[in-house]
Scaffold this motif. Structure first.
Motif, short mmCIF file in Angstrom:
data_model
loop_
_atom_site.label_atom_id
_atom_site.label_comp_id
_atom_site.label_asym_id
_atom_site.label_seq_id
_atom_site.Cartn_x
_atom_site.Cartn_y
_atom_site.Cartn_z
N VAL A 8 0.82 -1.21 0.00
CA VAL A 8 0.00 0.00 0.00
C VAL A 8 0.86 1.26 0.00
CG1 VAL A 8 -1.94 -1.15 1.12
CG2 VAL A 8 -0.22 0.02 2.53
N ASP A 9 0.29 2.33 -0.53
CA ASP A 9 0.96 3.62 -0.51
C ASP A 9 0.86 4.30 0.85
OD1 ASP A 9 1.69 4.18 -3.48
OD2 ASP A 9 -0.38 3.47 -3.56
N LEU A 10 -0.21 3.97 1.59
CA LEU A 10 -0.44 4.60 2.88
C LEU A 10 -1.26 3.66 3.74
CD1 LEU A 10 -0.21 7.26 4.60
CD2 LEU A 10 -2.41 7.93 3.59
N TYR A 11 -0.82 3.45 4.97
CA TYR A 11 -1.62 2.67 5.91
C TYR A 11 -2.34 3.63 6.85
CZ TYR A 11 -3.49 -0.45 9.28
OH TYR A 11 -4.39 -1.10 10.07
N ILE A 12 -3.66 3.44 7.02
CA ILE A 12 -4.46 4.33 7.86
C ILE A 12 -5.00 3.56 9.05
CG2 ILE A 12 -6.51 5.80 7.98
CD1 ILE A 12 -6.11 6.50 5.07
N ALA A 13 -4.76 4.10 10.25
CA ALA A 13 -5.25 3.53 11.51
C ALA A 13 -6.20 4.53 12.15
CB ALA A 13 -4.10 3.20 12.44
N PRO A 14 -7.51 4.41 11.91
CA PRO A 14 -8.47 5.40 12.40
C PRO A 14 -9.07 5.04 13.76
CG PRO A 14 -9.55 3.94 10.86
CD PRO A 14 -8.14 3.43 11.01
N ASN A 15 -8.41 4.17 14.51
CA ASN A 15 -8.94 3.68 15.78
C ASN A 15 -9.38 4.83 16.68
OD1 ASN A 15 -6.92 2.00 14.48
ND2 ASN A 15 -7.26 0.54 16.13
N THR A 16 -10.47 4.59 17.42
CA THR A 16 -11.07 5.68 18.20
C THR A 16 -10.78 5.60 19.69
OG1 THR A 16 -13.15 4.47 18.46
CG2 THR A 16 -12.94 5.92 16.53
N GLY A 17 -10.26 4.49 20.20
CA GLY A 17 -9.97 4.39 21.63
C GLY A 17 -9.75 2.96 22.06
N GLY A 18 -9.40 2.80 23.35
CA GLY A 18 -9.20 1.47 23.91
C GLY A 18 -7.92 0.80 23.48
N GLU A 19 -6.97 1.55 22.92
CA GLU A 19 -5.71 0.97 22.46
C GLU A 19 -4.61 1.29 23.46
OE1 GLU A 19 -5.76 -0.94 19.90
OE2 GLU A 19 -7.70 -0.38 19.07
N SER A 20 -3.90 0.27 23.88
CA SER A 20 -2.80 0.50 24.82
C SER A 20 -1.46 0.55 24.11
CB SER A 20 -2.75 -0.62 25.86
OG SER A 20 -2.49 -1.87 25.24
N PHE A 21 -1.43 0.12 22.84
CA PHE A 21 -0.15 0.10 22.13
C PHE A 21 -0.35 0.47 20.66
CE2 PHE A 21 3.40 -2.20 19.99
CZ PHE A 21 4.43 -1.45 20.53
N GLY A 22 -0.64 -0.47 19.82
CA GLY A 22 -0.79 -0.22 18.39
C GLY A 22 0.16 -1.07 17.58
#
Length: 387
Positions: free
Chosen positions: A262-276
């Motif tokens: 991919v040319d760009l990876y998008i992570a639009p997560n809105t919450g509840g993430e402790s790391f990624g």
């Protein structure tokens, strides 16, 4: 060293904790250690030889998602049998506060125990309310690890004590050496995650997509993950739905190839993430990253130096940043270079060495882990507890 690792979530359902445990176990085995992982799994489930199936899991609402765990008398009996047969030098329990094998193991075991806390939820008042019930188990923990500063903060604020921060690990070279796939290349943006889990943020990306396509109509969105595909595109104008391609569940190999393509990876997560962890995988594969400005994501992306950030849940900000990046090959190349350097700190060679150092600290002169009904008084300080 004989190491027992407890996985709180069902082994056959993909998730960041399961992947972390799998990769840690396999890396430690590669170093010559003897590792056994206890995890929820049906007896019919095919598991690696180092995994012991602890029985069927049931879905439980936990940390804004549905997690599959098992608990109860049968699970407790299997925990005790595994501990008795294992005679581990150290027991490594992940998410020890979950109503799962993790908490059961904490209650049942005596000896050197290391606990890793993955959850980051500053509003988790339930943890504080449940502390009197959890305290006897938590006091047994010899050393605590948090996967991020934000997971550590949740631990400190709601359970007390402290932890050393050791991030999730990734086999950087596995992603870096993956071969791109021709049909996934050419003005593509990527998303990996459960489609029908709102906090993964796909609805935000879908709201942004018409604005992206208005400026760059040749763009395609590739989505890897399980969920209702028709519902996912329901908000899009019909003429734009052909610009979205669903890949379903993909293998680790295909995930790496997707991120390499991919040319760009998008992570639009809105919450509840402790790391990624997906951000680390994307950077490992050389994908420029655009992510919501969650605290945990900002930390993984070096506060925006290794990947760009947009205002959480703001589809206009997401669309504007994506259009700008897709039209700026020089900036994309810069993000690839910065990400490739930054991501090395998350490689398993570094992360596993740090975890082993914790193991060695708590096992120095200690007896093996055994099953017990006793609740010895232990005290915690800076992540360590001693009799």
């Amino acid at each position: 060293m004989k190491i027992g690792i407890v996985c709180p979530y069902s082994w056959d359902v993909p998730g960041g904790v399961q992947f972390h445990i799998r990769d840690l176990a396999e890396h430690l085995i590669g170093l010559g250690h003897e590792v056994s992982v206890l995890a929820p799994a049906d007896d019919e489930t095919v598991v690696p030889p180092y995994v012991v199936a602890a029985g069927r899991a049931i879905p439980v609402r936990y940390n804004g998602a549905v997690a599959r765990m098992n608990f109860g008398f049968l699970a407790a009996a299997r925990v005790r049998r595994w501990l008795h047969d294992g005679t581990f030098d150290v027991l490594h329990i992940h998410e020890p506060t979950t109503p799962s094998l993790a908490l059961l193991s904490c209650w049942a075991a005596r000896g050197p125990i290391v606990a890793t806390f993955h959850t980051s939820n500053p509003r988790a008042r339930l943890l504080a309310a449940a502390y009197p019930m959890l305290q006897p188990a938590l006091e047994k923990i010899s050393a605590r690890i948090a996967v991020s500063e934000y997971a550590r903060r949740t631990l400190v604020e709601h359970l007390g004590g402290d932890a050393v921060v050791i991030p999730n690990g990734v086999d950087v070279d596995f992603f870096a050496k993956a071969e791109p796939k021709a049909e996934w290349q050419g003005q593509t943006i990527g998303f990996v995650g459960r489609i029908d889990e709102p906090r993964k943020g796909l609805p935000v990306l879908m709201r942004a997509l018409p604005k992206i396509l208005a400026e760059r109509p040749a763009t395609r969105l590739l989505i890897a993950g399980r969920g209702d595909e028709e519902e996912a595109v329901a908000s899009l104008p019909k003429e734009m739905r052909s610009r979205v391609e669903f890949l379903g569940m993909v293998s680790d190999e295909d995930k790496a190839r997707l991120l390499r393509s991919v040319d760009l990876y998008i992570a639009p997560n809105t919450g509840g993430e402790s790391f990624g962890i997906i951000l680390v995988e994307a950077m490992s594969a050389g994908a420029p990253v655009l992510a919501s400005d969650l605290d945990a994501f900002a930390q993984v992306l070096d506060q925006g130096a290794a990947g760009e950030l947009f205002a959480n849940e703001d589809e206009d900000a997401l669309a504007s940043a994506a259009v700008r990046l897709l039209g700026d090959p020089q900036r994309l190349a810069e993000l690839r270079e910065r990400g490739a350097v930054h991501v090395r700190r998350f490689d398993w060679l570094t992360v596993a060495a740090d975890i082993l150092a914790v193991y060695e600290t708590v096992t120095d002169g200690a007896a093996s882990v055994v099953a017990t009904d006793e609740r010895p008084g232990l005290r915690s300080r800076f992540g360590l507890a001693r009799d």
